[in-house]
Design an enzyme around this catalytic site. Structure first.
Site, PDB file in Angstrom:
ATOM      1  N   SER A   1     -67.138 -25.888   6.383  1.00  0.00           N
ATOM      2  CA  SER A   1     -67.380 -26.825   7.485  1.00  0.00           C
ATOM      3  C   SER A   1     -68.346 -27.930   7.057  1.00  0.00           C
ATOM      4  O   SER A   1     -69.341 -28.209   7.749  1.00  0.00           O
ATOM      5  CB  SER A   1     -67.893 -26.077   8.723  1.00  0.00           C
ATOM      6  OG  SER A   1     -66.973 -25.084   9.120  1.00  0.00           O
TER       7      SER A   1
ATOM      8  N   GLY B   1     -65.725 -31.743  11.401  1.00  0.00           N
ATOM      9  CA  GLY B   1     -65.111 -33.060  11.580  1.00  0.00           C
ATOM     10  C   GLY B   1     -66.038 -34.049  12.260  1.00  0.00           C
ATOM     11  O   GLY B   1     -65.842 -35.259  12.168  1.00  0.00           O
TER      12      GLY B   1
ATOM     13  N   HIS C   1     -65.866 -11.656   3.704  1.00  0.00           N
ATOM     14  CA  HIS C   1     -65.957 -12.772   4.658  1.00  0.00           C
ATOM     15  C   HIS C   1     -67.291 -12.779   5.424  1.00  0.00           C
ATOM     16  O   HIS C   1     -67.834 -13.828   5.744  1.00  0.00           O
ATOM     17  CB  HIS C   1     -64.783 -12.668   5.627  1.00  0.00           C
ATOM     18  CG  HIS C   1     -64.303 -13.974   6.162  1.00  0.00           C
ATOM     19  ND1 HIS C   1     -62.984 -14.230   6.408  1.00  0.00           N
ATOM     20  CD2 HIS C   1     -64.958 -15.092   6.529  1.00  0.00           C
ATOM     21  CE1 HIS C   1     -62.860 -15.462   6.900  1.00  0.00           C
ATOM     22  NE2 HIS C   1     -64.045 -15.998   6.984  1.00  0.00           N
TER      23      HIS C   1
ATOM     24  N   TYR D   1     -56.885 -15.949   8.809  1.00  0.00           N
ATOM     25  CA  TYR D   1     -56.565 -17.280   9.321  1.00  0.00           C
ATOM     26  C   TYR D   1     -55.121 -17.291   9.828  1.00  0.00           C
ATOM     27  O   TYR D   1     -54.176 -17.354   9.057  1.00  0.00           O
ATOM     28  CB  TYR D   1     -56.733 -18.350   8.235  1.00  0.00           C
ATOM     29  CG  TYR D   1     -58.165 -18.566   7.769  1.00  0.00           C
ATOM     30  CD1 TYR D   1     -59.258 -18.111   8.511  1.00  0.00           C
ATOM     31  CD2 TYR D   1     -58.426 -19.253   6.592  1.00  0.00           C
ATOM     32  CE1 TYR D   1     -60.560 -18.319   8.079  1.00  0.00           C
ATOM     33  CE2 TYR D   1     -59.732 -19.472   6.155  1.00  0.00           C
ATOM     34  CZ  TYR D   1     -60.786 -18.996   6.904  1.00  0.00           C
ATOM     35  OH  TYR D   1     -62.080 -19.209   6.471  1.00  0.00           O
TER      36      TYR D   1
HETATM   37  N1  LIG Z   1     -66.236 -18.576   5.221  1.00  0.00           N
HETATM   38  C1  LIG Z   1     -66.154 -18.851   6.495  1.00  0.00           C
HETATM   39  O1  LIG Z   1     -66.587 -18.077   7.349  1.00  0.00           O
HETATM   40  C2  LIG Z   1     -65.537 -20.144   6.920  1.00  0.00           C
HETATM   41  C3  LIG Z   1     -65.714 -20.620   8.238  1.00  0.00           C
HETATM   42  C4  LIG Z   1     -65.144 -21.849   8.573  1.00  0.00           C
HETATM   43  C5  LIG Z   1     -64.425 -22.548   7.637  1.00  0.00           C
HETATM   44  N2  LIG Z   1     -64.241 -22.043   6.380  1.00  0.00           N
HETATM   45  C6  LIG Z   1     -63.464 -22.774   5.344  1.00  0.00           C
HETATM   46  O2  LIG Z   1     -63.970 -24.093   5.226  1.00  0.00           O
HETATM   47  C7  LIG Z   1     -62.945 -25.041   5.428  1.00  0.00           C
HETATM   48  C8  LIG Z   1     -63.484 -26.302   6.068  1.00  0.00           C
HETATM   49  O3  LIG Z   1     -64.155 -26.028   7.264  1.00  0.00           O
HETATM   50  P1  LIG Z   1     -63.669 -26.561   8.674  1.00  0.00           P
HETATM   51  O4  LIG Z   1     -62.251 -26.938   8.602  1.00  0.00           O
HETATM   52  O5  LIG Z   1     -64.107 -25.577   9.682  1.00  0.00           O
HETATM   53  O6  LIG Z   1     -64.600 -27.841   8.926  1.00  0.00           O
HETATM   54  P2  LIG Z   1     -64.695 -29.293   8.311  1.00  0.00           P
HETATM   55  O7  LIG Z   1     -64.044 -29.348   6.987  1.00  0.00           O
HETATM   56  O8  LIG Z   1     -66.121 -29.675   8.432  1.00  0.00           O
HETATM   57  O9  LIG Z   1     -63.888 -30.171   9.375  1.00  0.00           O
HETATM   58  C9  LIG Z   1     -62.517 -30.075   9.554  1.00  0.00           C
HETATM   59  C10 LIG Z   1     -62.116 -31.037  10.654  1.00  0.00           C
HETATM   60  O10 LIG Z   1     -62.475 -32.352  10.264  1.00  0.00           O
HETATM   61  C11 LIG Z   1     -61.388 -33.239  10.376  1.00  0.00           C
HETATM   62  N3  LIG Z   1     -61.476 -34.103   9.179  1.00  0.00           N
HETATM   63  C12 LIG Z   1     -61.428 -33.740   7.893  1.00  0.00           C
HETATM   64  N4  LIG Z   1     -61.595 -34.797   7.086  1.00  0.00           N
HETATM   65  C13 LIG Z   1     -61.759 -35.858   7.894  1.00  0.00           C
HETATM   66  C14 LIG Z   1     -61.970 -37.244   7.661  1.00  0.00           C
HETATM   67  N5  LIG Z   1     -62.059 -37.733   6.438  1.00  0.00           N
HETATM   68  N6  LIG Z   1     -62.081 -38.049   8.757  1.00  0.00           N
HETATM   69  C15 LIG Z   1     -61.997 -37.571  10.007  1.00  0.00           C
HETATM   70  N7  LIG Z   1     -61.808 -36.271  10.287  1.00  0.00           N
HETATM   71  C16 LIG Z   1     -61.688 -35.427   9.233  1.00  0.00           C
HETATM   72  C17 LIG Z   1     -60.156 -32.391  10.384  1.00  0.00           C
HETATM   73  O11 LIG Z   1     -59.195 -32.932  11.266  1.00  0.00           O
HETATM   74  P3  LIG Z   1     -57.702 -33.289  10.817  1.00  0.00           P
HETATM   75  O12 LIG Z   1     -57.062 -32.022  10.389  1.00  0.00           O
HETATM   76  O13 LIG Z   1     -57.130 -33.870  12.060  1.00  0.00           O
HETATM   77  O14 LIG Z   1     -57.867 -34.262   9.705  1.00  0.00           O
HETATM   78  C18 LIG Z   1     -60.651 -31.066  10.955  1.00  0.00           C
HETATM   79  O15 LIG Z   1     -60.503 -31.039  12.339  1.00  0.00           O
HETATM   80  C19 LIG Z   1     -61.928 -24.285   6.285  1.00  0.00           C
HETATM   81  O16 LIG Z   1     -60.647 -24.852   6.189  1.00  0.00           O
HETATM   82  C20 LIG Z   1     -61.988 -22.895   5.727  1.00  0.00           C
HETATM   83  O17 LIG Z   1     -61.167 -22.787   4.575  1.00  0.00           O
HETATM   84  C21 LIG Z   1     -64.792 -20.859   6.027  1.00  0.00           C
END
Ligand SMILES: NC(=O)c1ccc[n+]([C@@H]2O[C@H](COP(=O)([O-])OP(=O)(O)OC[C@H]3O[C@@H](n4cnc5c(N)ncnc54)[C@H](OP(=O)(O)O)[C@@H]3O)[C@@H](O)[C@H]2O)c1
Length: 350
Positions: free
Chosen positions: A210, A215, A132, A56
């Site tokens: 996610s 989001g 991963h 990341y």
């Molecule tokens: N293992 C894997 O392959 C893998 C892949 C992807 C992700 N991940 C992990 O999973 C975590 C979360 O996934 P993700 O960040 O991809 O997706 P997510 O949590 O579904 O969505 C994140 C997005 O949603 C927005 N958001 C969050 N809370 C909100 C709320 N209450 N209201 C409105 N918007 C909101 C955030 O924007 P703002 O920042 O502007 O609030 C951000 O752009 C990652 O940080 C990572 O650690 C792992």
């Protein structure tokens, strides 16, 4: 915040903090000072589970996120569960914003990676270390064997697999018990519900990544949403395209109605829905904003009933829905299949 147990004994906050978006895939990396403050605030609010990965970062600073967490979380290290990941790199020859992933599950790669992660995270051990992506050219037994050695050496205390399938998970678990899978899971991506019976049987936790469909399920994004094509994966995600937005109108309307009934937000209902499914599911939504961090944590207090979850499931089965981002393409492995087969036959690590 309420807590949950992953695997047999890994206690984490019911909602974890996904930290990827602070450095990667959601536009240019965020301001370090602001994120450091946000991370401290998250601890005050009860978050104890933090998710990062070796990859990341940005082209300028490929390990930005681990470095950020290492510095920001150092004062709290003994209060928190720190999770990172190894075993992929990006195909830098690609010009796509979401570059294809090259998996590498070889023991020597894992052992090299952990040293870098420990250094950047300023700690002597990780509480949860994932592979991963599964490297189909390296038998999972070898990857699991390397994780077992890291546990014996005290460098990690638990391990997991990201984007795990049942067959591979069972093989890995035999070599070294797996504490958690970390797979994509949201109201728009429910494929891994098929894994639930196996996870229950083997006592393995499910960390949902996610969980807000990047989001989208917050209902805060409209047709005018624009994302930077060079740094923001959302610029190519189907759910954010004008057509996707159109197709998802009903979904967002139903979700908003349910949220209104429960005096909650759509994001909170999306998280509460999965929290209500199993006591060993832990979503890790990502955010750069304090208000949203609190909003997401409060989802753990909502407590949907079985009948409310059923109503939502029925809605999800029938409502029109666009495609949702399903992850970057998996590119060729680092190891040639034949080379690997030979080595496995001879009982040698590749
Ligand atoms: N293992 C894997 O392959 C893998 C892949 C992807 C992700 N991940 C992990 O999973 C975590 C979360 O996934 P993700 O960040 O991809 O997706 P997510 O949590 O579904 O969505 C994140 C997005 O949603 C927005 N958001 C969050 N809370 C909100 C709320 N209450 N209201 C409105 N918007 C909101 C955030 O924007 P703002 O920042 O502007 O609030 C951000 O752009 C990652 O940080 C990572 O650690 C792992």
């Amino acid at each position: 915040m309420k807590t949950r147990i992953l695997g047999k004994d890994l206690k984490v906050s019911a909602v974890g903090l996904g930290c990827m978006g602070m450095s990667h895939a959601y536009g240019p990396a965020a301001d370090k000072q602001e994120m450091t403050q946000l991370l401290a605030q998250s601890i005050n609010y009860g978050y104890t589970f933090f998710d990062t990965a070796e990859v990341y970062g940005t082209p300028e600073n490929p390990h930005d996120n681990e470095e950020l967490l290492g510095e920001a979380l150092k004062p709290y290290r003994n209060q928190i569960v720190l999770a990172s990941k190894c075993g992929i790199r990006f195909d830098e020859s690609s010009s796509a914003v979401n570059k294809p992933l090259i998996p590498d599950g070889r023991p020597e790669t894992i052992k090299r990676s952990i040293e870098g992660s420990l250094k950047r995270l300023q700690t002597d051990h990780l509480d949860l270390y994932y592979i991963h992506r599964i490297d189909r050219n390296v038998p999972i037994e070898e990857t699991a064997g390397a994780m077992k050695e890291l546990i014996e050496e005290g460098k990690i205390t638990h391990w997991g697999i990201s984007e795990a399938d049942e067959k591979t998970l069972r093989r890995a678990h035999k070599v070294c018990p797996v504490t958690a899978v970390q797979n994509r899971y949201s109201m728009m991506y429910r494929d891994y519900e098929e894994l639930f019976p196996a996870l229950e049987e083997l006592q393995i936790g499910f960390v949902a990544f996610s969980p807000l469909a990047n989001g989208f399920l917050s209902a805060k994004y409209g047709k005018d949403a624009r994302f930077d094509k060079k740094t923001d994966y959302r610029s190519m995600m189907p759910q954010f395209s004008p057509q996707g937005m159109e197709q998802n109108q009903k979904l967002i309307r139903y979700l908003t109605e349910m949220a209104d009934q429960k005096n909650a937000t759509p994001a909170q209902i999306s998280l509460a829905w999965m929290l209500a499914k199993k006591p060993w599911i832990v979503p890790i939504p990502g955010t750069r904003k304090y208000g949203r961090l609190i909003e997401n944590a409060q989802a753990a207090e909502i407590g949907l009933t079985d009948s409310e979850v059923k109503t939502l499931d029925q809605m999800l089965e029938t409502v029109p829905m666009s495609e949702v981002f399903g992850g970057s393409k998996i590119s060729k492995s680092s190891v040639k299949k034949t080379e690997c087969k030979e080595n496995w036959k001879n009982g040698k690590a590749v």
